[in-house]
Enzyme design. Structure first.
Site, PDB file in Angstrom:
ATOM      1  N   HIS A  56       0.835  -1.193   0.000  1.00 44.36           N
ATOM      2  CA  HIS A  56       0.000   0.000   0.000  1.00 44.36           C
ATOM      3  C   HIS A  56       0.878   1.254   0.000  1.00 44.36           C
ATOM      4  O   HIS A  56       2.095   1.191   0.139  1.00 44.36           O
ATOM      5  CB  HIS A  56      -0.927  -0.016   1.209  1.00 44.36           C
ATOM      6  CG  HIS A  56      -1.994  -1.060   1.110  1.00 44.36           C
ATOM      7  ND1 HIS A  56      -2.969  -1.210   2.065  1.00 44.36           N
ATOM      8  CD2 HIS A  56      -2.245  -2.017   0.176  1.00 44.36           C
ATOM      9  CE1 HIS A  56      -3.779  -2.203   1.732  1.00 44.36           C
ATOM     10  NE2 HIS A  56      -3.338  -2.711   0.583  1.00 44.36           N
ATOM     11  N   GLU A  58       1.362   3.633   2.135  1.00 45.54           N
ATOM     12  CA  GLU A  58       2.144   3.899   3.338  1.00 45.54           C
ATOM     13  C   GLU A  58       3.449   3.105   3.336  1.00 45.54           C
ATOM     14  O   GLU A  58       4.496   3.603   3.770  1.00 45.54           O
ATOM     15  CB  GLU A  58       1.337   3.550   4.591  1.00 45.54           C
ATOM     16  CG  GLU A  58       0.068   4.370   4.767  1.00 45.54           C
ATOM     17  CD  GLU A  58      -1.157   3.696   4.175  1.00 45.54           C
ATOM     18  OE1 GLU A  58      -2.235   3.791   4.791  1.00 45.54           O
ATOM     19  OE2 GLU A  58      -1.039   3.080   3.092  1.00 45.54           O
ATOM     20  N   CYS A  90      -1.408  -1.506   7.390  1.00 50.03           N
ATOM     21  CA  CYS A  90      -0.541  -0.324   7.306  1.00 50.03           C
ATOM     22  C   CYS A  90      -0.446   0.400   8.641  1.00 50.03           C
ATOM     23  O   CYS A  90       0.565   1.066   8.915  1.00 50.03           O
ATOM     24  CB  CYS A  90      -1.066   0.628   6.229  1.00 50.03           C
ATOM     25  SG  CYS A  90      -0.923  -0.044   4.561  1.00 50.03           S
ATOM     26  N   ALA A 170     -30.455   7.571 -38.177  1.00 51.08           N
ATOM     27  CA  ALA A 170     -31.567   6.627 -38.060  1.00 51.08           C
ATOM     28  C   ALA A 170     -31.125   5.199 -38.373  1.00 51.08           C
ATOM     29  O   ALA A 170     -31.650   4.226 -37.828  1.00 51.08           O
ATOM     30  CB  ALA A 170     -32.711   7.052 -38.980  1.00 51.08           C
ATOM     31  N   ARG A 213      -7.485   1.186 -25.822  1.00 50.15           N
ATOM     32  CA  ARG A 213      -6.442   1.269 -26.850  1.00 50.15           C
ATOM     33  C   ARG A 213      -5.323   2.190 -26.348  1.00 50.15           C
ATOM     34  O   ARG A 213      -5.490   3.410 -26.245  1.00 50.15           O
ATOM     35  CB  ARG A 213      -7.035   1.783 -28.161  1.00 50.15           C
ATOM     36  CG  ARG A 213      -8.132   0.862 -28.697  1.00 50.15           C
ATOM     37  CD  ARG A 213      -8.633   1.306 -30.064  1.00 50.15           C
ATOM     38  NE  ARG A 213      -9.431   2.515 -30.016  1.00 50.15           N
ATOM     39  CZ  ARG A 213     -10.748   2.559 -29.780  1.00 50.15           C
ATOM     40  NH1 ARG A 213     -11.409   1.436 -29.543  1.00 50.15           N
ATOM     41  NH2 ARG A 213     -11.403   3.707 -29.776  1.00 50.15           N
ATOM     42  N   GLU A 304     -21.551   2.473 -21.620  1.00 52.80           N
ATOM     43  CA  GLU A 304     -21.436   2.932 -23.007  1.00 52.80           C
ATOM     44  C   GLU A 304     -22.434   2.150 -23.846  1.00 52.80           C
ATOM     45  O   GLU A 304     -22.150   1.031 -24.272  1.00 52.80           O
ATOM     46  CB  GLU A 304     -20.021   2.712 -23.544  1.00 52.80           C
ATOM     47  CG  GLU A 304     -18.965   3.615 -22.978  1.00 52.80           C
ATOM     48  CD  GLU A 304     -17.694   3.580 -23.803  1.00 52.80           C
ATOM     49  OE1 GLU A 304     -17.704   4.108 -24.933  1.00 52.80           O
ATOM     50  OE2 GLU A 304     -16.705   3.001 -23.327  1.00 52.80           O
TER      51      GLU A 304
END
Length: 376
Positions: A56, A58, A90, A170, A213, A304
């Site tokens: 992590h 820390e 941590c 369309a 990409r 999306e």
């Protein structure tokens, strides 16, 4: 004991937030966290969480600081963990390093932590503080926080439209409404998401792959490599399993297919997972799907899709944020609308709060969030 100075606390926490952002594309399902260690007014260690299963923030900062961490102040964007997961806690690392003060941007909502990390530090005499640049700290991990607090992922809907609010002709033709700069921004949204969610209708119309990409990300080499090392899970909603396995979407790598239909072994044979989430009228239950994805550790979803699926999410109040890319063009009255969302009265019209607007190349990017009814 390091002195308390609100201005300096904010200054060093801002740097920790900056470091945490480096993990935007790679920490899933873990939160993005940054850490700065300061002793006698000098930064002696910095670190950020790179990916799940690795040290992590820390730990990276303490390694850099070495013996200079003793008596220092550690600034960390999220409360230090106090439990054993894939890495040691941590909080114990900070105790063992001998830091004198720990400042957290916010408490960790994870029930396994939830204040216990700060309590562990305080119990051994380390001075603790929390809430420094808390809004910035929360903004780093909207998906992680929502999953921990509500059991649901954070859903961003990405939409590209013309000035007259149309998304495709369309016929379904939609490539490309916006320019390269806007498309690069969308690639970064994909790379930062845990899941990219789309529909069979959208994939059929555009022969879309929904992949990240690298050449279009516009990031430096380090962040590009990290983004490509952890691609988002591609999830396809296909209620009737009508997208053929020969489609480019399936050829681009493994995917999760969500359906209301019966199981079909061909998907597993082709390297894909099938998840059955039936709902009313043979449709996929969208809220049940989000609950299931959250249970699998999904923090953020980039939606999306076309007007039908996005409209269904919107009508059920399942969208947390809209990312709207507006091109300087008209597609005409016969083109497809932004959302399929029948409304008959102004009183039904949902209100959005615009939180950001900027030019992206020749296009505009608008970020908006649903406005609670009480605020309208």
């Amino acid at each position: 004991m390091p002195s308390q100075n609100p201005a300096l606390d904010a200054y060093y926490m801002a740097r920790a937030v900056e470091l945490a952002r480096k993990g935007l594309y790679s920490t899933h399902p873990n939160p993005r966290v940054g850490c700065v260690i300061v002793r006698d007014g000098e930064v002696v260690g910095e670190g950020w969480h790179v990916r799940a299963g690795e040290p992590h923030a820390e730990v990276h900062a303490l390694r850099q600081a070495g013996a200079r961490a003793r008596g220092a102040c550690a600034y960390v964007t999220l409360e230090p963990c106090s439990h054993h997961g894939r890495t040691p806690p941590c909080a114990e690392a900070l105790v063992n390093a001998g830091v004198a003060r720990v400042v957290a941007g916010m408490q960790d909502p994870n029930p396994q932590v939830a204040g216990q990390g700060l309590a562990r530090l305080a119990a051994v005499g380390i001075e603790v503080a929390s809430g420094v640049l808390e809004s910035e700290a929360r903004a780093l991990n909207l998906g992680f926080l929502k999953r921990m607090e509500q059991g649901l992922p954070y859903v961003r809907a990405k939409l590209a439209m013309s000035l007259d609010g149309r998304t495709a002709m369309a016929s379904g033709e939609s490539q490309w409404i916006t320019g390269p700069a806007a498309r690069a921004a969308v690639q970064r949204l994909r790379a930062a998401a845990s899941v990219v969610l789309t529909s069979a209708q959208s994939v059929l119309a555009d022969e879309a792959r929904m992949t990240v990409r690298g050449a279009e990300l516009g990031l430096d080499d380090e962040l590009t490599a990290l983004a490509l090392s952890r691609p988002p899970l591609r999830v396809l909603i296909d209620g009737r399993l009508r997208l053929p396995l020969s489609a480019p979407f399936f050829q681009a790598g493994s995917a999760l297919v969500v359906t209301a239909a019966e199981d079909d072994p061909r998907y597993a044979e082709a390297g894909h997972r099938l998840l059955r989430v039936p709902g009313e009228a043979g449709q996929v239950d969208l809220r049940a799907l989000l609950t299931e994805l959250a249970a699998q550790g999904v923090n953020e979803i980039l939606l999306e899709a076309g007007p039908t699926l996005v409209g269904a999410f919107a009508q059920q109040g399942l969208i947390d944020e809209y990312q709207l890319f507006v091109a300087g063009t008209f597609l005409g009255s016969s083109a497809r609308p932004l959302l399929d969302w029948p409304l008959s009265r102004m009183s039904q019209a949902p209100r959005l709060k615009i939180t950001g607007m900027r030019a992206v190349g020749d296009d505009w990017r608008i970020i908006a969030v649903p406005q609670p009814a009480s605020d309208v």
